[in-house]
Design an enzyme around this catalytic site. Sequence first.
Site, PDB file in Angstrom:
ATOM      1  N   HIS A  94       1.409  22.102  19.802  1.00  0.00           N
ATOM      2  CA  HIS A  94       1.902  21.326  20.948  1.00  0.00           C
ATOM      3  C   HIS A  94       2.769  20.162  20.446  1.00  0.00           C
ATOM      4  O   HIS A  94       2.492  19.586  19.401  1.00  0.00           O
ATOM      5  CB  HIS A  94       0.717  20.790  21.770  1.00  0.00           C
ATOM      6  CG  HIS A  94       1.157  20.200  23.067  1.00  0.00           C
ATOM      7  ND1 HIS A  94       1.643  18.920  23.152  1.00  0.00           N
ATOM      8  CD2 HIS A  94       1.239  20.731  24.310  1.00  0.00           C
ATOM      9  CE1 HIS A  94       2.001  18.703  24.419  1.00  0.00           C
ATOM     10  NE2 HIS A  94       1.762  19.771  25.137  1.00  0.00           N
ATOM     11  N   GLU A 166       8.159  24.732  25.781  1.00  0.00           N
ATOM     12  CA  GLU A 166       7.974  23.417  26.369  1.00  0.00           C
ATOM     13  C   GLU A 166       9.086  22.487  25.892  1.00  0.00           C
ATOM     14  O   GLU A 166       8.948  21.837  24.844  1.00  0.00           O
ATOM     15  CB  GLU A 166       6.621  22.835  25.958  1.00  0.00           C
ATOM     16  CG  GLU A 166       5.442  23.645  26.441  1.00  0.00           C
ATOM     17  CD  GLU A 166       4.199  22.783  26.677  1.00  0.00           C
ATOM     18  OE1 GLU A 166       3.649  22.835  27.772  1.00  0.00           O
ATOM     19  OE2 GLU A 166       3.808  22.037  25.764  1.00  0.00           O
TER      20      GLU A 166
END
Length: 254
Positions: A94, A166
């Site tokens: 992430h 993302e």
Amino acid sequence: MKKLIAANWKMNKTIKESVLFIEEFKKIIKNEKNAEIVICPPFTALTALSKELKNSNIKIGAQNMHFEEAGAFTGEISPLMLKETGCEYVILGHSERREIFGEDDLLVNKKIIAALKHGLSPILCIGENLEQKNQGKTKNIIENQLKNCLKSIDKSQMESITIAYEPVWAISRGNPSHKAATKEDAEEGHKFIRSVIEKMFDTAISKNIRIIYGGSMKPENARELLSMPDIDGGLVGNASLDAKSFAEIVKSVK
Ligand code: PGA
């Protein structure tokens, strides 16, 4: 394959709050069959949620993991420990792990290999930040992240991997009015990712792999993002913290 809608709670919710969420969420979502649903709470709530979600259509995932099984790694959690909680998925790479905690592609690659070895399905996060986007480096960054993070992964293992695109500039950081990528920009990113996967592996894998979108997905924009041909689901941060709002996103999968 069904679209995958995953909640990334980040560092939010105590065990008690997590259980209350699930009780409310289960009532709204009932037997929803259109989407595969995954909740990624903090480590501390994994076991409690696993019990709550037994015999349900909702799975759980972790937000991070170390690549070793055990050892002198203060503060870390191993794949074996995750498996024991009933966890099936793990978010790896992430952008907050990369930016705040200094994780790089090499480390993410080790984690992916370890997750697969232990039967955990990685959700690999990739995406460019604002500076890289403004410099026109988006495709370069995405391609390098894919090549580095998926190094030495073989075709059969790709079945268990989900990719989360993302764009870092679209991530809400807790601001509910932050803007997501437009559906066209998101689609372009997803299409490009699929083409890189095709080059790295083959057409069948590029068609079957789920590429989900993350960055300010919310009830207001989920339907249009999820209607794009290459968007196979969503990784939802801020809007997944409220049971009604997350349920609405899940229900926008058709
Ligand atoms: P956001 O977070 O939905 O709050 O933008 C997504 C993520 O960081 O995974």
